[in-house]
Design an enzyme around this catalytic site. Structure first.
Site, PDB file in Angstrom:
ATOM      1  N   LYS A   1      56.435  18.930   4.496  1.00 39.31           N
ATOM      2  CA  LYS A   1      57.901  18.875   4.559  1.00 39.31           C
ATOM      3  C   LYS A   1      58.615  19.867   3.642  1.00 39.31           C
ATOM      4  O   LYS A   1      59.701  20.339   3.973  1.00 39.31           O
ATOM      5  CB  LYS A   1      58.389  17.457   4.260  1.00 39.31           C
ATOM      6  CG  LYS A   1      58.180  16.516   5.433  1.00 39.31           C
ATOM      7  CD  LYS A   1      58.847  15.181   5.185  1.00 39.31           C
ATOM      8  CE  LYS A   1      58.667  14.294   6.404  1.00 39.31           C
ATOM      9  NZ  LYS A   1      59.422  13.058   6.328  1.00 39.31           N
TER      10      LYS A   1
ATOM     11  N   ASP B   1      65.529  12.295   8.516  1.00 35.29           N
ATOM     12  CA  ASP B   1      65.107  11.042   7.870  1.00 35.29           C
ATOM     13  C   ASP B   1      66.308  10.228   7.391  1.00 35.29           C
ATOM     14  O   ASP B   1      66.307   8.994   7.451  1.00 35.29           O
ATOM     15  CB  ASP B   1      64.191  11.343   6.681  1.00 35.29           C
ATOM     16  CG  ASP B   1      62.857  11.927   7.135  1.00 35.29           C
ATOM     17  OD1 ASP B   1      62.506  11.761   8.319  1.00 35.29           O
ATOM     18  OD2 ASP B   1      62.177  12.558   6.301  1.00 35.29           O
TER      19      ASP B   1
END
Ligand code: ATR
Length: 280
Positions: free
Chosen positions: A71, A108
């Site tokens: 990420k 997210d």
């Protein structure tokens, strides 16, 4: 939008990746929308991430999700990172543009907030102090979301205090870093407490947090979804608190990804949840 002679391709890059439930629900959506295509798990070693990302365009991929451990690295490798992903400090979704360039974003935060609103429509960000446990990438997305929704006070506790301080410094606003020893007391008067650490996940020990001070009106949320009910959530439920596991966040972060890749915003339905829950 889908083109009749195009086979849609998307996937998730991770290492390891085979535990991921993403292929299951993305392929469910492809079937639901009668689209020819597939969403594949892509086991990409860290040293191959750059090459794998550059291969997306020639292979015809609409985009990918990126997960542990990519990420942060992905942020450096894409051509453009939007303001949200920059603020969170991680990319969770990559869109391949028609010219082959790669755009990174982070869904997210959307996933967590949307799950909260879907599963607890009565929830209000300004109902009282929020407590966030952990200061990794998950925590940054949750803190960002809570602050953006209007939380007036976010008490951030983390085992390594400096990481909590770093987030408080970067985000500013309502975030206050507290020492790890203060975590139990931090629950005093809290309207929501969120575990963003890996504690409680299968294979790890349970989150060490005494819930005595959490008001019964407080909502206990976990971003862990394997198991569906961590010990932290089970204890909260037994004392009468409302709870939310991490599955809703996972499923909901897929919706904006689909919108960006395929121009469709799919639904997180009870049927979809039940299908995934059966596999956990
Ligand atoms: P992610 O990006 O997935 O959130 P991460 O950056 O590795 O992952 O963060 C994991 C979080 O879990 C961190 O807040 C970590 O605390 P530290 O910053 O002190 O490492 C927390 N964590 C991991 N193991 C823990 C443990 N045994 N007790 C308490 N917190 C723990």
């Amino acid at each position: 939008m889908a083109h009749p002679d195009r086979f849609l391709l998307a996937g998730v890059m991770g290492w390891p990746v085979m535990h991921s439930r993403s292929p299951m629900f993305h392929n469910y959506w492809l079937r639901k929308h009668n689209l020819a295509g597939t969403y594949v798990p892509l086991a990409i070693r860290p040293e191959h991430l750059a090459g794998a990302l550059r291969g997306l365009h020639p292979l015809g991929f609409a985009g990918v999700n990126v997960t542990i451990p990519h990420k942060q690295e992905a942020m450096k490798l894409v051509d453009e990172v939007d303001a949200l992903a920059k603020a969170i400090g991680a990319v969770s979704c990559i869109v391949v543009r028609p010219d082959g360039s790669l755009a990174g974003t982070n869904n997210d935060c959307y996933g967590f907030i949307h799950a909260l609103k879907q599963e607890h429509p009565e929830w209000r960000a300004d109902a009282g102090p929020a407590v966030v446990v952990g200061a990794g990438g998950g925590s940054r997305a949750v803190c960002y979301g809570l602050a953006r929704e209007g939380a007036k006070e976010i008490r951030l506790v983390n085992r390594t205090f400096s990481r909590a301080q770093q987030i408080a410094r970067e985000f500013g606003g309502p975030i206050r870093a507290l020492a790890w020893e203060e975590r139990h007391d931090a629950l005093e008067g809290a309207a929501i407490v969120v575990n963003t650490t890996s504690q409680g996940m299968v294979g790890n020990s349970a989150l060490d947090l005494k819930l005595d001070r959490l008001p019964i009106s407080g909502l206990a949320a976990d971003i862990v979804y394997i198991p569906l009910e961590t010990r932290f959530l089970a204890e909260a439920r037994k004392r009468g608190n409302r709870t939310m596991n991490g599955l809703g966040m996972l499923l909901n972060q897929g919706r904006p990804a689909w919108k960006a890749w395929f121009g469709i915003e799919p639904e997180v339905t009870a049927e979809l949840r039940a299908m995934i829950e059966k596999t956990i």
